[in-house]
Structure formats: structure tokens, C-alpha cells
Design a protein around this motif. Structure first.
Motif, PDB file in Angstrom:
ATOM      1  N   GLU A 703       0.832  -1.205   0.000  1.00 15.55           N
ATOM      2  CA  GLU A 703       0.000   0.000   0.000  1.00 15.55           C
ATOM      3  C   GLU A 703       0.871   1.261   0.000  1.00 15.55           C
ATOM      4  OE1 GLU A 703      -4.175  -0.923   2.078  1.00 15.55           O
ATOM      5  OE2 GLU A 703      -2.501  -1.076   3.463  1.00 15.55           O
ATOM      6  N   LYS A 704       1.942   1.218   0.801  1.00 13.78           N
ATOM      7  CA  LYS A 704       2.831   2.386   0.910  1.00 13.78           C
ATOM      8  C   LYS A 704       3.510   2.680  -0.425  1.00 13.78           C
ATOM      9  CE  LYS A 704       7.137   3.908   3.088  1.00 13.78           C
ATOM     10  NZ  LYS A 704       8.251   3.533   3.985  1.00 13.78           N
ATOM     11  N   TRP A 705       4.118   1.635  -1.040  1.00 10.61           N
ATOM     12  CA  TRP A 705       4.848   1.871  -2.281  1.00 10.61           C
ATOM     13  C   TRP A 705       3.907   2.260  -3.412  1.00 10.61           C
ATOM     14  CZ3 TRP A 705       8.892   2.904  -0.159  1.00 10.61           C
ATOM     15  CH2 TRP A 705       9.619   2.072   0.683  1.00 10.61           C
ATOM     16  N   TYR A 706       2.670   1.730  -3.384  1.00 10.22           N
ATOM     17  CA  TYR A 706       1.708   2.139  -4.415  1.00 10.22           C
ATOM     18  C   TYR A 706       1.361   3.616  -4.249  1.00 10.22           C
ATOM     19  CZ  TYR A 706      -2.596   2.698  -7.054  1.00 10.22           C
ATOM     20  OH  TYR A 706      -3.549   3.154  -7.923  1.00 10.22           O
ATOM     21  N   ALA A 707       1.121   4.040  -3.000  1.00 10.49           N
ATOM     22  CA  ALA A 707       0.761   5.435  -2.745  1.00 10.49           C
ATOM     23  C   ALA A 707       1.887   6.378  -3.162  1.00 10.49           C
ATOM     24  CB  ALA A 707       0.425   5.621  -1.262  1.00 10.49           C
ATOM     25  N   GLU A 708       3.145   5.907  -3.029  1.00 10.43           N
ATOM     26  CA  GLU A 708       4.290   6.754  -3.376  1.00 10.43           C
ATOM     27  C   GLU A 708       4.745   6.556  -4.826  1.00 10.43           C
ATOM     28  OE1 GLU A 708       7.370   6.032  -0.541  1.00 10.43           O
ATOM     29  OE2 GLU A 708       6.137   6.610   1.190  1.00 10.43           O
ATOM     30  N   SER A 709       4.014   5.688  -5.562  1.00  8.19           N
ATOM     31  CA  SER A 709       4.371   5.383  -6.960  1.00  8.19           C
ATOM     32  C   SER A 709       5.806   4.877  -7.083  1.00  8.19           C
ATOM     33  CB  SER A 709       4.175   6.616  -7.855  1.00  8.19           C
ATOM     34  OG  SER A 709       2.824   7.018  -7.847  1.00  8.19           O
ATOM     35  N   ASN A 710       6.253   4.150  -6.067  1.00 13.25           N
ATOM     36  CA  ASN A 710       7.589   3.547  -6.096  1.00 13.25           C
ATOM     37  C   ASN A 710       7.442   2.153  -6.681  1.00 13.25           C
ATOM     38  OD1 ASN A 710      10.105   2.348  -5.553  1.00 13.25           O
ATOM     39  ND2 ASN A 710      10.412   3.663  -3.755  1.00 13.25           N
ATOM     40  N   TRP A 711       7.498   2.059  -8.001  1.00 14.79           N
ATOM     41  CA  TRP A 711       7.132   0.808  -8.681  1.00 14.79           C
ATOM     42  C   TRP A 711       8.170  -0.290  -8.467  1.00 14.79           C
ATOM     43  CZ3 TRP A 711       2.489   1.850  -8.937  1.00 14.79           C
ATOM     44  CH2 TRP A 711       2.005   3.069  -9.395  1.00 14.79           C
ATOM     45  N   GLU A 712       9.454   0.072  -8.357  1.00 18.23           N
ATOM     46  CA  GLU A 712      10.474  -0.958  -8.157  1.00 18.23           C
ATOM     47  C   GLU A 712      10.327  -1.622  -6.785  1.00 18.23           C
ATOM     48  OE1 GLU A 712      13.549  -3.600  -8.371  1.00 18.23           O
ATOM     49  OE2 GLU A 712      12.377  -2.587  -9.921  1.00 18.23           O
ATOM     50  N   ASN A 713      10.107  -0.804  -5.742  1.00 18.06           N
ATOM     51  CA  ASN A 713       9.902  -1.393  -4.409  1.00 18.06           C
ATOM     52  C   ASN A 713       8.616  -2.207  -4.353  1.00 18.06           C
ATOM     53  OD1 ASN A 713      12.228  -0.218  -3.613  1.00 18.06           O
ATOM     54  ND2 ASN A 713      11.357   1.200  -2.133  1.00 18.06           N
ATOM     55  N   LEU A 714       7.581  -1.737  -5.053  1.00 22.43           N
ATOM     56  CA  LEU A 714       6.322  -2.491  -5.089  1.00 22.43           C
ATOM     57  C   LEU A 714       6.528  -3.823  -5.797  1.00 22.43           C
ATOM     58  CD1 LEU A 714       3.289  -2.712  -4.574  1.00 22.43           C
ATOM     59  CD2 LEU A 714       2.896  -1.411  -6.682  1.00 22.43           C
ATOM     60  N   ARG A 715       7.308  -3.801  -6.886  1.00 22.24           N
ATOM     61  CA  ARG A 715       7.601  -5.059  -7.586  1.00 22.24           C
ATOM     62  C   ARG A 715       8.333  -6.039  -6.673  1.00 22.24           C
ATOM     63  NH1 ARG A 715      11.460  -7.673  -9.137  1.00 22.24           N
ATOM     64  NH2 ARG A 715      12.972  -6.096  -8.513  1.00 22.24           N
ATOM     65  N   GLN A 716       9.311  -5.524  -5.910  1.00 23.34           N
ATOM     66  CA  GLN A 716      10.093  -6.397  -5.042  1.00 23.34           C
ATOM     67  C   GLN A 716       9.237  -7.030  -3.946  1.00 23.34           C
ATOM     68  OE1 GLN A 716      13.756  -4.837  -3.495  1.00 23.34           O
ATOM     69  NE2 GLN A 716      14.378  -3.908  -5.439  1.00 23.34           N
ATOM     70  N   CYS A 743       2.851  -5.592 -13.612  1.00 24.13           N
ATOM     71  CA  CYS A 743       2.474  -4.210 -13.927  1.00 24.13           C
ATOM     72  C   CYS A 743       3.519  -3.231 -13.412  1.00 24.13           C
ATOM     73  CB  CYS A 743       1.102  -3.887 -13.319  1.00 24.13           C
ATOM     74  SG  CYS A 743      -0.266  -4.804 -14.060  1.00 24.13           S
ATOM     75  N   SER A 744       4.060  -3.494 -12.207  1.00 22.81           N
ATOM     76  CA  SER A 744       5.059  -2.598 -11.626  1.00 22.81           C
ATOM     77  C   SER A 744       6.348  -2.628 -12.417  1.00 22.81           C
ATOM     78  CB  SER A 744       5.329  -3.006 -10.171  1.00 22.81           C
ATOM     79  OG  SER A 744       4.149  -2.969  -9.405  1.00 22.81           O
ATOM     80  N   LYS A 745       6.737  -3.832 -12.854  1.00 22.27           N
ATOM     81  CA  LYS A 745       7.981  -3.974 -13.602  1.00 22.27           C
ATOM     82  C   LYS A 745       7.901  -3.221 -14.926  1.00 22.27           C
ATOM     83  CE  LYS A 745      10.969  -7.438 -15.765  1.00 22.27           C
ATOM     84  NZ  LYS A 745      11.177  -8.882 -16.041  1.00 22.27           N
ATOM     85  N   LYS A 746       6.788  -3.386 -15.651  1.00 23.75           N
ATOM     86  CA  LYS A 746       6.630  -2.757 -16.958  1.00 23.75           C
ATOM     87  C   LYS A 746       6.085  -1.339 -16.855  1.00 23.75           C
ATOM     88  CE  LYS A 746       5.752  -7.150 -19.305  1.00 23.75           C
ATOM     89  NZ  LYS A 746       4.772  -7.939 -20.110  1.00 23.75           N
ATOM     90  N   GLN A 747       5.569  -0.984 -15.651  1.00 25.87           N
ATOM     91  CA  GLN A 747       4.896   0.304 -15.430  1.00 25.87           C
ATOM     92  C   GLN A 747       3.789   0.515 -16.462  1.00 25.87           C
ATOM     93  OE1 GLN A 747       7.387   3.694 -14.586  1.00 25.87           O
ATOM     94  NE2 GLN A 747       8.956   2.429 -13.601  1.00 25.87           N
ATOM     95  N   GLU A 748       3.003  -0.560 -16.632  1.00 30.85           N
ATOM     96  CA  GLU A 748       1.852  -0.531 -17.522  1.00 30.85           C
ATOM     97  C   GLU A 748       0.629  -1.009 -16.756  1.00 30.85           C
ATOM     98  OE1 GLU A 748       2.834  -3.081 -20.737  1.00 30.85           O
ATOM     99  OE2 GLU A 748       4.341  -1.750 -21.605  1.00 30.85           O
TER     100      GLU A 748
END
Length: 781
Positions: A703-716, A743-748
């Protein structure tokens, strides 16, 4: 004897893994593999490199992703640069073909997906590692044997369309012989002793391919010389330092094979094109025929509710029967097409066998009663009440067989018996017999009755109608469920069909709450958008919904639908697929992606009934699917399902106060964890406690990484929690985490992530309670 000797060897193992849950599962599998092991652990690349400089390991189990910026490939590069030669097994949940290929290029000995971790898979990899040891010890002997084999195969080479060659480390040919040389217009003596740089233009062995092979990039390729095609296989000669010192090889003339391959590919392309045309034709036919049938049947139902005299009622019934027959023919053709294309899905769900069979026979008894034919049903009490299988396909088979029995029997009776043909603790093979006293089937026709479009005779087709597909479909459906069917018949005495289907015994009941005969009442607070270009269908849907009190808005094209949604708020959209201009798929994608309206439910209405149609609708952004023709009750169920937070499900039996029983859903399935624990209750409980301790934080991080748009941390974090969901049976959440990772990896498709996180959070809240109860139950026991 050899196996016992291997099993007594002690293996020194290093496990490099930063996820505690995965370390537990992998360590347990290694310990239970049957090998004598000494296992050490490391949580990151730096620590692992330090440990390999201190200790000697027979094998390294290596994860790919780590919570810091390093990965497994960095370890491999550093380890090999320092001279490390221990075999490495990649153990990761990141299961992409590209990663597998890259791992093998880097010299990884084996690759295991975390979902496949088991004592057996570990034992298999360890056996492979030991075989590598033996291969290393025998390498010198293998090189010698290879040279000796050249002499033994000299006669074969001289008679075969091949070229055998060797090239030393400096690029000079030392051997060049074989019958394949004849098509090159060059003599062996003009090749041997020459450098490949100078003469490769005349050979199927190109300079580029040789340089790639000598560097270990690839060992086989194809080339064309003088209109002849060759396949070249390089065989590297490797020294004790794992360096390629020279190259041996074989070039095979595959010209005839290439010609045959081209002809085969042309045939395949023609066949596939024909299959696509057939499928598209059937899809279009389905839509174009089912849509007017939907209108006919619905209009008849509306007229029957008005005042009509007996003659009119008779004519209406005949029209309805004709429409039903036409719909049955269309369904048969589509079902057969799905089966032949391998797109008929067989479900594995728990269902009540007695209730399913009784309900089906009760429905068929209505037609039997019209002919004064009694149907006797006997179900052996030894058949388990709850079994796992496909109830819909069972009903479809019974509809065909019992429907035929009613159709072809004018007097006597129909007997249906269900017994257990064989059983054990996990499975029961159910045998069902359908026996009638009808016209029977001639002995000469009996062997062919399960073939497509086959009937007992032309007089049968004229008198009774039908496509001759019912028995074909029944047989194929039974066989898809690992069952069998056969028939016995005597003309003018009757026919007996006997079929068997194995069902797993289910120890948990189907938890789906059933609401009978849902009607569209109490919907006055709903605003419904109906996107439908066919005026008859609009009229029918309006008649179905109008009494609910819902507010209705109509759109006759995709463009009108999009405009309506952009201007007004709707509680639900009923979307036709085939509309002029922008179709239903395109309109849905615009609503979801351009208008950013992701929460409004969109239900597809279509005459398409081909396999995969529902998936296509869901992938385009719709929530559900209903196939024409549909009943008002079916439509009511869907509207109620997707607007349930604002509406009630009203039973048509308003005077009944009984509620449908509803069981508590089990979100988790701990079968795999039980199996891997192998009776070790301490491991079982510790793993559950580990999951309960780590999962809430992982979800909070998502939830935190999604809110901050930190896609690499969300992917991990999605990647790390994904295997844990599998271990405790939350397969849907495993897929959801995988989708978030992708989705996080490709940012799509980032709009998909928030609903997936919400789903994970909601399901996990319930799953946590279940797991806590599991722990308490174990402690109290």
C-alpha cells in the motif's frame, strides 16, 4: 548399489536466500531429500561471497532477487571470477523463459521454480550435480573416445551427406571430410591447413558462427551454400580450466528436410487459417442466430402473460418449441466446435451429486409427463453426497441421454440408475445407466451412433428432428472427464446407455449461496444504462427490468454509450458486444482507461457463445458476461450480484421466510503445507506463525509503495510475498501478486494495481483469522 553409494556421500550446501519463509521451505526440502547434507545459510550476495572464500561447497542454492539492489547473477560473476567452481542451482519464483536462458548461459547447473520445490525436486538436482562430478572426472577419457569414434565412423561419414571437421584454437582446419563436400565444389586439401578467415566464403561454416561457438555463445546454426542448406553442430573441446581450446563439428545437408518443412508449414498455415475462419464463422453465426432467437422466446413469454385464447396459446407453444429446437441445434454445433478445438473447459468444483441428478431429472420429467412416460430414478446410497467434478457437464450428458430416451419412447417407462463401479478413499467411479423401452437402434447402426451427424436412419431424422450431434457431444464430454460410455439396443424393445465418470470424494461442500428464482424487484434506486443497438432486444430488456422500478437509459451505439457515461452517473451498464461504430469492447476500454471509471460494473450481453468469450470480455475491462438468449431471472442474478451493496436479493416466493444456508468459506488450503511438513507439527506451526508475522507488513508495504508510486519497491515486495501465498493455498492471491509484480515492472496497466492490493488485503484479513484458529486448535490439541 550405485544409488546407495551416492546416498552415503555428504554434500556441503550453501543456501543464499533473504526471505525467511522461502529459507524454511527450501531447507526443509533439502533436509528431506534423502541426502546427507551440511547446509549453511547466507542472506545476501556479499555474505555469500565471504562464505565461499572460507568454506568449500559441493553445491550452491541461489535466489535471483534480493531486497537490496544486488541479484544472483552478480554473485555468479564474482564467484566465477575468483575461481569458484561449485555447481550453482538457481532457486527463484521469478519464472521467465529469458531468465532461465540467461542462467544457463552463465553456467547455472540447474533451475528450480519455488512453486516446484519439494524433496523430490531437490534430490533430482543433487543427483544431477553428482553426475557432473563424474563427467568432470571422465572428460579426458571422453575426448580420447571422441577421437577414436572418428575412426570408427569413417565409413558412415564417407557415405552420408555430412561434413566432419575440426578447427584448432588458432582457426586452422585440421580435419575436413565427408560426402557432403561434393556439393561445395571444393576439395578437402584446399581446406585442411587453411585458416577459416581466408576460406569461410566457400563453406557452410561461417566465420561469425565459428567465433560465436569458440566463445561458447552457441553450438549449432544453419547456413546455405550453392543452394544447399546445412545444419552445423559444433562440439567444443574443453580443457581442465573449462576453456574451449578447439572445435570439432558436423555439417549435415538438410536441403530435402527444408523442402519438406516448407511444405508442412504451408499446410499448417492453411489449416490454421481454415480453423480461424471456422471459429469466426461460428462466432458470427452464434451472435446472428441467438440474437433473434432471444427476441422470439422473450416475446412469446411476454405474450403468454397477456389474455390469449386456447388456439393462440397452442400456436405460441408451437413457436416457442420451434425456437427452442433451433437454439438446441445452434448450441450443439457450438459445443462440438469447442470440444474439437480443445476449448471445452472441464471444471473441478465440489457439488452435491444427489441434488444435481435429481434436479436434472425433475426438469426432464416435465416432457416425459406429456407423453405419460414414468421416469424411475434410483441412486445408490453408497455414492458420496459431495464429489468434486463438473456438475454442468454431467447435467449436459444426462440431458442428451434422458432427452433422447423421452424423444424415442412412446410407451413403457424410462429407468435411470446410479451406482458405484469402483472406489477408494479418494475417488469413486460412478456408473449411470439410462434404459428406455423405445424404438431401439438397428444393430448395423449401433457402432456408428457416437459419430457426428449420425442418426439411426433418415426416417428418424424426419420424424424426430435433431442434428445427430447429441450422442457425439455426450461421448466426448464423458471422455474429457476420463470416463467411458457404451450402448446396447434391440429394435422395438429399447436402448440402454451406460457411462462411467470418476469423481474425487469432496470433504468440503460448495460454499456458494444459492438464491432461487431471483427477480428484479426493489431496484427503484438503481440507474441502469442499457447499450443495445437491436430495437427488439431493447424492448425485451426493458420489459424484463421495467417492473423493478429501476431508472433506465438506452444507448444504441458505442459512441452514445461513452457520451452517456461521461455525462451521467449509472449504477451498472448492460453492454452489447456487437454495435455499429465503436463496439462493446472498445466502449468498455474507453470508459475504463480514458474516462477512468473503474468501479462501475459493466455486464456483457452477447449472442457469442464460443469458448473464451467470457475471458475476452473480462480482459477488455468488463465484470461479467451473459449469453443470449437469457431469462429475466439470470439477468436479475447478475444485476443483484454487481449492485448487491445497494440492493436486495428478493425470492419469488415472497411468503417464505426461510433463508438459503450459507457456509463459512475456507480461504486457505493447507494441504501443500501439510504434505511438505510430513508430520512435523513444529515446522507446520512455525511456518504459519512466520506467515502471520511477515505478511501484514508486506501488505502494508505494498500500500505504501503504491501510494508513493515507487514501482520498483512495489515489484520487489510483490515478488517476495508471492510464493508464501502458494504455500498456504491462496492461489488467487499468488496470481494477484504476480500481476502486481508484472504491472510494476513494466509500469503498464497501473490502474489494475489498487483493486488487486485491496483484494489481497481483504482476503488476507479473513485468512489470518483462519490461520490463527488453526494455530489455536493445534495448541489445544
Amino acid at each position: 548399489m550405485h544409488t546407495n553409494k551416492i546416498m552415503t556421500l555428504k554434500l556441503n550446501i550453501l543456501l543464499v536466500e533473504d526471505e525467511p519463509a522461502d529459507r524454511m521451505m527450501i531447507s526443509k526440502a533439502v533436509t528431506d531429500s534423502g541426502f546427507d547434507v551440511d547446509i549453511k545459510f547466507s542472506e545476501n550476495v556479499e555474505d555469500a561471497l565471504t562464505m565461499t572464500s572460507i568454506h568449500s561447497f559441493d553445491c550452491i542454492l541461489l535466489d535471483y532477487y534480493f531486497s537490496n539492489t544486488s541479484n544472483g547473477f552478480e554473485f555468479i560473476k564474482a564467484f566465477r571470477t575468483r575461481g569458484g567452481d561449485a555447481p550453482i542451482i538457481m532457486v527463484t519464483s521469478y519464472n521467465e523463459p529469458a531468465l532461465v536462458v540467461e542462467s544457463m548461459k552463465m553456467g547455472v547447473a540447474d533451475y528450480i521454480a519455488k512453486k516446484d520445490i519439494s524433496p523430490e525436486s531437490m534430490a533430482k538436482s543433487f543427483h544431477y550435480i553428482l553426475r557432473l562430478r563424474e563427467a568432470e572426472a571422465n572428460r579426458v577419457l571422453a575426448e580420447k573416445a571422441l577421437l577414436e569414434s572418428e575412426l570408427r565412423l569413417k565409413t558412415i561419414v564417407d557415405r552420408s551427406p555430412v561434413i566432419v571437421f575440426t578447427i584448432d584454437g588458432n582457426g586452422y582446419f585440421k580435419l575436413f571430410k565427408g560426402k557432403g563436400i561434393n556439393v561445395l565444389c571444393i576439395k578437402p586439401e584446399n581446406v585442411i591447413g587453411h585458416n577459416i578467415k581466408d576460406i569461410w566464403h566457400h563453406l557452410p561454416i561461417t566465420l561469425t558462427d565459428y567465433q560465436a561457438a569458440i566463445q561458447g555463445i552457441r553450438y549449432n546454426c544453419q547456413a546455405e551454400v550453392n543452394k544447399h542448406h546445412f545444419e552445423i553442430n559444433f562440439i567444443p573441446v574443453i580443457n581442465h580450466n573449462q576453456k574451449i581450446t578447439s572445435m570439432m563439428g558436423v555439417a549435415i545437408d538438410i536441403t530435402d528436410y527444408k523442402k519438406n518443412e516448407e511444405e508442412l508449414l504451408n499446410t499448417i498455415e492453411i489449416t490454421e487459417a481454415a480453423a480461424r475462419i471456422k471459429e469466426q464463422f461460428l462466432a458470427n453465426m452464434s451472435h446472428e442466430i441467438r440474437t433473434p432467437i432471444h427476441g422470439i422466446i422473450s416475446l412469446i413469454n411476454f405474450v403468454n402473460k397477456t389474455k390469449v385464447n386456447n388456439d393462440q396459446k397452442k400456436y405460441l407453444d408451437l413457436i416457442c418449441r420451434s425456437a427452442d429446437n433451433l437454439l438446441s441445434i445452434v448450441n450443439d454445433i457450438l459445443d462440438l466446435s469447442k470440444i474439437e478445438a480443445g476449448k471445452m473447459n472441464i471444471e473441478e468444483i465440489p457439488f452435491d451429486f444427489n441434488v444435481t441428478v435429481n434436479s436434472c431429472i425433475d426438469t426432464l420429467s416435465v416432457k416425459a409427463d406429456e407423453k405419460n412416460l414414468p421416469i424411475h430414478l434410483n441412486i445408490d446410497p453408497s455414492i458420496p453426497q459431495w464429489v468434486t467434478g463438473d456438475p454442468v457437464r454431467l447435467i449436459q450428458v444426462l440431458n442428451n441421454l434422458v432427452g433422447n430416451a423421452v424423444k424415442f419412447t412412446d410407451k413403457g417407462e424410462i429407468n435411470i440408475s446410479c451406482t458405484v463401479a469402483a472406489s477408494n478413499e479418494e475417488c469413486s467411479v460412478v456408473q449411470i445407466t439410462v434404459k428406455d423401452s423405445g424404438i431401439g437402434i438397428p444393430a448395423s447402426k449401433l457402432p456408428y451412433i457416437f459419430e457426428s451427424f449420425t442418426q439411426a436412419g433418415t426416417d428418424v431424422a424426419r420424424k424426430y428432428g435433431g442434428t445427430g450431434l447429441g450422442l457425439t457431444i455426450a461421448k466426448k464430454l464423458i471422455e474429457q472427464q476420463s470416463g467411458t460410455i457404451h450402448a446396447d439396443s434391440t429394435v422395438n424393445e429399447g436402448t440402454t446407455f451406460t457411462f462411467t465418470i470418476p469423481y474425487k470424494i469432496s470433504h468440503t461442500i460448495n460454499n456458494t449461496m444459492t438464491v432461487n428464482k431471483t427477480t428484479l424487484q426493489n431496484m427503484s434506486h438503481l440507474h441502469i444504462l442499457i447499450a443495445e443497438d437491436n430495437d427488439i432486444n431493447r424492448f425485451i430488456i426493458e420489459k424484463m427490468i421495467v417492473d423493478s422500478g429501476a431508472r433506465l437509459t438506452f444507448a444504441t451505439s458505442g459512441e452514445e454509450t461513452v457520451r452517456a457515461v461521461s455525462k451521467e452517473e449509472f449504477d451498472i451498464i448492460l453492454m452489447d458486444i456487437e454495435m455499429p461504430g465503436i463496439n462493446g469492447y472498445q466502449a468498455t476500454e474507453i470508459i475504463r482507461n480514458e474516462l477512468k471509471m473503474t468501479k462501475i460494473p459493466i455486464i456483457a450481453m452477447t449472442g457469442h457463445a464460443m469458448a473464451g468469450e467470457k475471458n475476452k470480455c473480462i480482459e477488455s475491462g468488463m465484470n461479467d458476461y451473459i449469453s443470449k438468449p437469457f431469462q429475466s431471472a439470470d439477468l436479475a442474478m447478475l444485476i443483484t450480484k454487481w449492485t448487491s451493496q445497494n440492493s436486495e436479493v428478493i425470492s419469488s416466493s415472497e411468503n417464505e421466510n426461510t433463508e438459503a444456508p450459507m457456509q463459512t468459506t475456507n480461504y486457505t488450503n493447507l494441504g501443500f503445507l501439510r504434505e511438505i511438513s510430513d508430520g512435523n507439527e513444529t515446522f507446520y506451526k512455525e511456518f504459519i506463525q512466520l506467515f502471520l508475522g511477515s505478511a501484514p507488513q508486506s501488505i502494508a508495504d505494498m500500500e505504501k509503495w503504491y501510494a508513493e508510486s515507487n514501482w520498483e519497491n512495489l515489484r520487489q515486495v510483490s515478488h517476495k510475498i508471492k510464493p508464501s501465498f502458494n504455500y498456504i493455498g491462496l492461489k488467487e492471491l499468488n496470481l494477484a501478486a504476480g500481476r502486481i509484480e508484472e504491472c510494476s515492472k513494466k509500469q503498464e496497466n497501473l490502474n489494475e494495481i489498487k483493486p488487486l492490493i485491496d483484494k489481497i488485503k481483504t482476503v488476507c484479513d479473513a485468512a489470518f483469522r483462519e490461520l490463527e484458529m488453526e494455530i489455536k486448535a493445534g495448541l489445544s490439541a
